[in-house]
Design a protein around this motif. Structure first.
Motif, PDB file in Angstrom:
ATOM      1  N   ARG A  56      55.503  12.817  47.743  1.00  6.48           N
ATOM      2  CA  ARG A  56      54.115  12.412  47.150  1.00  6.48           C
ATOM      3  C   ARG A  56      53.229  13.451  47.192  1.00  6.48           C
ATOM      4  O   ARG A  56      52.709  13.984  48.195  1.00  6.48           O
ATOM      5  N   ILE A  57      52.384  13.501  46.269  1.00  3.23           N
ATOM      6  CA  ILE A  57      51.210  14.479  46.104  1.00  3.23           C
ATOM      7  C   ILE A  57      50.500  14.133  44.943  1.00  3.23           C
ATOM      8  O   ILE A  57      50.602  13.125  44.196  1.00  3.23           O
ATOM      9  N   ASN A  58      49.085  14.617  45.283  1.00  4.69           N
ATOM     10  CA  ASN A  58      48.019  14.223  44.252  1.00  4.69           C
ATOM     11  C   ASN A  58      48.187  14.998  43.066  1.00  4.69           C
ATOM     12  O   ASN A  58      47.998  16.531  43.138  1.00  4.69           O
ATOM     13  N   VAL A 124      49.924   9.378  62.436  1.00  6.24           N
ATOM     14  CA  VAL A 124      49.113   9.552  63.486  1.00  6.24           C
ATOM     15  C   VAL A 124      48.891   8.161  64.416  1.00  6.24           C
ATOM     16  O   VAL A 124      48.948   8.252  65.688  1.00  6.24           O
TER      17      VAL A 124
ATOM     18  N   LEU B  94      48.102  15.271  61.709  1.00  2.00           N
ATOM     19  CA  LEU B  94      48.550  13.924  61.100  1.00  2.00           C
ATOM     20  C   LEU B  94      47.080  13.299  61.172  1.00  2.00           C
ATOM     21  O   LEU B  94      46.824  12.260  60.447  1.00  2.00           O
ATOM     22  N   ALA B  97      43.380  14.430  56.532  1.00  2.00           N
ATOM     23  CA  ALA B  97      43.641  14.191  55.114  1.00  2.00           C
ATOM     24  C   ALA B  97      44.602  13.117  54.828  1.00  2.00           C
ATOM     25  O   ALA B  97      44.561  12.084  55.586  1.00  2.00           O
ATOM     26  N   THR B  98      45.550  13.191  53.972  1.00  2.00           N
ATOM     27  CA  THR B  98      46.474  11.933  53.742  1.00  2.00           C
ATOM     28  C   THR B  98      47.925  12.571  53.449  1.00  2.00           C
ATOM     29  O   THR B  98      47.975  13.714  53.395  1.00  2.00           O
ATOM     30  N   MET B  99      48.802  11.712  53.492  1.00  2.00           N
ATOM     31  CA  MET B  99      50.200  12.376  53.550  1.00  2.00           C
ATOM     32  C   MET B  99      50.307  12.779  52.005  1.00  2.00           C
ATOM     33  O   MET B  99      51.012  13.866  52.033  1.00  2.00           O
ATOM     34  N   GLN B 100      49.694  12.744  50.845  1.00  2.00           N
ATOM     35  CA  GLN B 100      49.825  13.535  49.579  1.00  2.00           C
ATOM     36  C   GLN B 100      49.221  14.738  49.745  1.00  2.00           C
ATOM     37  O   GLN B 100      49.834  15.741  49.375  1.00  2.00           O
ATOM     38  N   LEU B 101      48.067  14.863  50.591  1.00  2.00           N
ATOM     39  CA  LEU B 101      47.629  16.134  50.805  1.00  2.00           C
ATOM     40  C   LEU B 101      48.367  17.186  51.726  1.00  2.00           C
ATOM     41  O   LEU B 101      48.322  18.282  51.567  1.00  2.00           O
ATOM     42  N   ARG B 102      48.687  16.174  53.046  1.00  2.00           N
ATOM     43  CA  ARG B 102      49.461  17.194  53.792  1.00  2.00           C
ATOM     44  C   ARG B 102      50.865  17.573  53.119  1.00  2.00           C
ATOM     45  O   ARG B 102      51.316  18.703  53.794  1.00  2.00           O
ATOM     46  N   TYR B 234      41.857   9.101  56.989  1.00  2.00           N
ATOM     47  CA  TYR B 234      41.333   9.927  55.823  1.00  2.00           C
ATOM     48  C   TYR B 234      39.469  10.075  56.035  1.00  2.00           C
ATOM     49  O   TYR B 234      39.019   9.835  55.128  1.00  2.00           O
TER      50      TYR B 234
END
Lengths: 166, 329
Positions: A56-58, A124, B94, B97-102, B234
């Motif tokens: 998933r990405i933006n 995390v 971790l 940011a967020t999973m989408q950004l990482r 986030y």
């Protein structure tokens, strides 16, 4: 203009793009796939979330031209001839949206999240190994905002599907 | 967004050649650069896409690990070797940011992301980093998130990265390519610079110099990353800390400390390290080390609280890490 080949929801597309066009604008403006939404256009809200090569990405923070050869899945690719995807059905069942604007991004995000859980990828809040719990889903969904505040039901919907798969 | 040429580099040499022009920028994951281009804060006339260069491996090298610059933040954080041997790095990644950004952000790009100072982003306000000589509206402005160490009257912005703090604490080195097969290796804690009178320059890399790998040395026995932020996910650090050390007969060895959210770069806490090195852990020693490190810390009004907060974070982190040690013994 730059040539670009993409597979979107299993269908091959060939097009030409200005390099400034984001993946989100390509989907919405050039290809008419308006399910993915433009909220903030700066990677903060997650309404534009799509899945590229399984991740998933933006889509707002990605140039379309940089995705040559990639496989993209949007909300339009979630349902099949058999009906809604398990997550789509769970969102309906749990009343996991109100206005619905963030929902395509939520569902794309959660769909990829289920795969991340299956691969055992950490967040995390993960201790030794991933455990299905509110806290784990909330942390992993923090990139998708919902201004109607349907979070509790969104978490319930995702947890239900995750538990059914586990 | 201003028009630009786009090209995809076939190898390091081609990338460096393509990026020679003054207006050229490398494109990794783009999560920061494209955002800045939308704001027209960055206005490159050429983007050289380096995200598909063959720098996507995480390899063991003797005692250490060599990480390709194109490895994404999520791939790095989830890598079994990194999780097991460098939990400080995995946790830092971790918590950003967020999973989408990482999933898009790269190892090289994370180092080179720019400050999130709101005056840097607001093109209606004075910012020496965005427009040299225009002034700094953060000094005397809303500066709750700003620097307490190593700042200048020209700039009090902070480096926003969690990953870079971990890399400095772990003693990482950065490998670069400069073209014609040349390149260099520099310590991660020498990559970024303090603002001085030239805050528009974030780091020591030359124009067109490309980060290709990051090398981690042998992992320290004890590692911790802690991040204090306004919400639990986030959000950028208000302050953060990366700590790594070994213990020899109960005494500190090879202590490395990096502080985040306090300076224009990940702040290597060398004074604190010196005080701790070779000594036996104690709350008094931790306080002495924290006080020495923060002796010249200075607030700008809204961020005054960061000084006692950072002090407590240093003391609490060492307390937590050495308490674990006592329990294990």
């Amino acid at each position: 203009m730059y040539p670009l080949q993409l597979t979107i929801n299993g269908k091959a597309h060939e097009t030409n793009v200005d390099p400034r066009v984001s993946l989100l604008d390509l989907l919405r403006e050039n290809l008419g796939l308006t399910g993915s939404k433009k909220g903030c256009d700066h990677g903060q809200c997650g309404a534009c979330t799509v899945i590229v090569n399984g991740r998933r990405i933006n889509s707002c923070l990605s140039l379309a031209v940089s995705h040559d050869g990639d496989e993209v899945t949007t909300i339009e690719g979630m349902a099949s001839d058999d009906g809604l995807s398990p997550l789509q059905a769970a969102f309906v069942r749990h009343d996991a949206f109100q206005c619905g604007y963030c929902t395509p991004g939520q569902i794309c995000s959660a769909t990829a999240l289920l795969e991340e859980l299956e691969r055992g990828e950490p967040s995390v809040v993960t201790k030794e190994r991933v455990e299905l719990a509110d806290e784990e889903i909330r942390e992993r969904m923090s990139g998708n905002l919902c201004r109607c505040g349907a979070y509790n039901n969104i978490i319930d919907a995702i947890l239900e599907v995750a538990e059914a798969r586990a | 967004m201003k028009p630009f040429n786009y090209s995809r580099a076939a190898d390091d040499k081609a990338a460096v050649t393509s990026a020679r022009g003054q207006g050229a920028r490398y494109l990794g994951g783009g999560t920061n650069l494209i955002d800045l281009m939308k704001h027209e804060i960055e206005q490159p006339d050429a983007l050289v896409d380096v995200s598909r260069l063959p720098h996507e491996a995480i390899e063991e090298t003797g005692d250490g690990v060599r990480i390709g610059a194109a490895v994404t933040n999520s791939a790095l954080a989830g890598d079994p070797i990194i999780r097991e041997r460098y939990p400080l790095l995995s946790t830092a990644l971790l918590s950003g940011a967020t999973m989408q950004l990482r999933n898009r952000a790269t190892t090289g790009g994370n180092f080179l992301q720019r400050t999130r100072c709101q005056y840097f982003y607001d093109t209606q306000r004075a910012c020496n980093k965005r427009e040299p000589g225009s002034g700094c509206d953060a000094v005397g402005g809303l500066n709750r998130f700003h620097a307490i160490l190593g700042a200048s009257e020209q700039c009090i912005a902070v480096h926003p990265s969690d990953m870079a703090v971990a890399m400095v604490a772990l003693g990482a080195h950065v490998e670069t390519a400069l073209g014609e097969g040349s390149g260099r290796t520099l310590p991660a804690d020498a990559l970024h610079r303090l603002p001085g009178d030239t805050p528009h320059i974030d780091h020591q890399l030359r124009h067109g110099e490309l980060i290709t790998h990051v090398v981690l040395p042998k992992a320290a026995e004890h590692q911790l990353y802690r991040k204090v932020r306004d919400r639990s996910s986030y959000a950028f650090a208000v302050v953060s800390i990366g700590v790594a050390f070994d213990l020899l007969e109960g005494n500190f060895m090879n202590v490395r400390i990096a502080l985040g959210g306090v300076a224009h770069k990940p702040w290597r806490a060398a004074r604190a390290e010196e005080i701790l090195e070779g000594k036996a852990p104690s709350p008094e020693l931790f306080a002495k080390a924290a006080d020495a490190e923060l002796a010249e810390a200075r607030g700008y009004g809204h961020n005054d609280f960061k000084i006692p907060l950072m002090r407590r974070l240093i003391i609490a982190s060492f307390g937590e890490m050495t308490a674990k040690q006592e329990n294990a013994a």
